[in-house]
Design a protein around this motif. Structure first.
Motif, short mmCIF file in Angstrom:
data_model
loop_
_atom_site.label_atom_id
_atom_site.label_comp_id
_atom_site.label_asym_id
_atom_site.label_seq_id
_atom_site.Cartn_x
_atom_site.Cartn_y
_atom_site.Cartn_z
N ASN A 58 5.24 17.94 7.50
CA ASN A 58 4.49 16.93 7.05
C ASN A 58 3.90 16.27 8.28
OD1 ASN A 58 3.63 14.14 6.12
ND2 ASN A 58 3.30 15.20 4.32
N LEU A 59 2.73 15.99 8.32
CA LEU A 59 2.25 15.36 9.43
C LEU A 59 3.14 13.73 9.68
CD1 LEU A 59 0.26 14.95 11.78
CD2 LEU A 59 -1.21 13.52 10.35
N LYS A 60 3.15 12.92 8.62
CA LYS A 60 4.04 11.88 8.76
C LYS A 60 5.52 12.17 9.20
CE LYS A 60 4.85 7.35 7.21
NZ LYS A 60 4.12 6.35 7.66
N LEU A 61 6.33 13.04 8.80
CA LEU A 61 7.45 13.47 9.21
C LEU A 61 7.29 14.10 10.80
CD1 LEU A 61 9.20 15.00 6.23
CD2 LEU A 61 9.38 12.89 7.08
N LEU B 285 3.29 5.33 19.40
CA LEU B 285 3.84 6.62 18.44
C LEU B 285 4.35 6.08 17.17
CD1 LEU B 285 5.33 9.34 20.46
CD2 LEU B 285 3.13 9.21 19.49
N PHE B 286 5.09 4.90 17.48
CA PHE B 286 5.67 4.57 16.21
C PHE B 286 4.52 3.62 15.37
CE2 PHE B 286 7.48 0.19 17.33
CZ PHE B 286 7.08 -0.53 16.26
N LEU B 287 3.76 3.14 16.04
CA LEU B 287 2.52 2.47 15.29
C LEU B 287 1.86 3.53 14.65
CD1 LEU B 287 1.39 -0.41 17.67
CD2 LEU B 287 2.68 -0.58 15.24
N ILE B 288 1.50 4.61 15.18
CA ILE B 288 0.94 5.63 14.87
C ILE B 288 1.58 6.20 13.32
CG2 ILE B 288 0.16 8.08 15.00
CD1 ILE B 288 -0.78 7.11 18.03
N HIS B 289 2.90 6.39 13.67
CA HIS B 289 3.86 6.96 12.67
C HIS B 289 3.85 6.13 11.16
CE1 HIS B 289 7.13 8.55 10.47
NE2 HIS B 289 7.71 7.33 10.48
N MET B 290 3.69 4.85 11.54
CA MET B 290 3.91 3.92 10.53
C MET B 290 2.45 4.04 9.69
SD MET B 290 4.48 -0.25 10.73
CE MET B 290 3.27 -0.53 11.74
N PHE B 291 1.40 4.18 10.06
CA PHE B 291 0.03 4.40 9.46
C PHE B 291 -0.36 5.57 8.88
CE2 PHE B 291 0.15 0.09 11.76
CZ PHE B 291 -0.06 -0.72 10.41
N ILE B 292 0.50 6.63 9.29
CA ILE B 292 0.08 7.82 8.66
C ILE B 292 0.51 8.02 7.24
CG2 ILE B 292 0.57 10.29 8.89
CD1 ILE B 292 0.72 10.07 11.71
N PRO B 293 -0.47 8.32 6.47
CA PRO B 293 -0.11 8.43 5.05
C PRO B 293 0.81 9.61 4.73
CG PRO B 293 -2.43 9.05 5.19
CD PRO B 293 -1.89 8.51 6.55
N ILE B 294 1.57 9.66 3.52
CA ILE B 294 2.45 10.61 3.16
C ILE B 294 1.60 11.71 2.42
CG2 ILE B 294 4.45 11.36 2.00
CD1 ILE B 294 5.54 8.92 2.52
N PHE C 69 0.92 -1.27 -0.12
CA PHE C 69 -0.08 0.04 -0.01
C PHE C 69 0.79 1.34 0.07
CE2 PHE C 69 -2.74 -3.28 1.70
CZ PHE C 69 -3.96 -3.12 0.99
N ARG C 70 2.15 1.27 0.14
CA ARG C 70 3.17 2.07 0.21
C ARG C 70 4.17 2.20 -0.61
NH1 ARG C 70 -0.51 5.36 1.58
NH2 ARG C 70 -1.28 5.65 3.51
N PRO C 71 3.81 1.60 -2.09
CA PRO C 71 5.12 1.40 -2.77
C PRO C 71 5.81 2.49 -3.28
CG PRO C 71 3.13 0.95 -3.89
CD PRO C 71 2.79 1.24 -2.61
N HIS C 72 6.92 2.44 -3.66
CA HIS C 72 7.86 3.73 -3.89
C HIS C 72 8.61 3.53 -5.27
CE1 HIS C 72 6.74 6.63 -0.77
NE2 HIS C 72 6.69 5.58 -0.01
#
Length: 166
Positions: free
Chosen positions: A112-115, A157-166, A24-27
């Motif tokens: 950005n919210l993700k960062l 917090l790191f779980l929340i961070h992981m699932f926040i979209p860029i 779901f987050r390919p780059h």
């Protein structure tokens, strides 16, 4: 019974995060893919350390002597690696952060919210490391609880961070 549930929860978390990150987050950027891989490794290592709390909880709560003995022996071995695992995971996650600041920061903005959630998570990680160091140097009930609390908040917090979209 409870250990099977905990193993299942850990397995689901790892599997779900892998599916989420890789499908779901390919780059296109090989650097960002490297950062994702580093994050996945660090998450696994942090999960190993966080699980030590639950092992100690089972040791305290269970009335089955064989389980207590087996987990006590296991935890004695694992605690020898606790600091090494934490420092390795921190080094890896720092690489993840550096790559993303270099690659993604200029594209999406450093606020950005993700960062921003990453800044918060890594800041709390360093508080957790300092708390762990202080606990290692001189153990007390307060230091144990503080280290545990910061570790659990960091995990959330790191779980929340992981699932926040860029």
């Amino acid at each position: 019974m409870h250990h099977r549930l905990w193993i299942a929860v850990n397995s689901i978390l790892i599997t779900f995060s892998m599916i989420f990150i890789w499908f779901f987050r390919p780059h296109d950027s090989s650097l960002v893919i490297t950062a994702q891989f580093l994050a996945q490794i660090a998450m696994f290592l942090f999960l190993i350390n966080i699980n030590m709390y639950f092992i100690f909880l089972v040791i305290r709560k269970t009335s089955v002597r064989k389980v207590k003995i087996r987990l006590a022996k296991f935890s004695r071995v694992m605690m020898k690696w606790h600091i090494t695992i934490a420092l390795t995971a921190t080094t890896i996650i720092t690489g993840h952060a550096a790559i993303n600041l270099y690659e993604i920061g200029p594209a999406v903005g450093f606020a950005n919210l993700k960062l921003s959630s990453g800044y918060l998570a890594i800041s709390l990680l360093f508080v957790t490391l300092v708390a762990g160091y202080r606990r290692h140097k001189k153990a007390s009930g307060f230091r144990r609880k503080f280290h545990l609390t910061t570790a659990m908040i960091f995990f959330l917090l790191f779980l929340i961070h992981m699932f926040i979209p860029i």
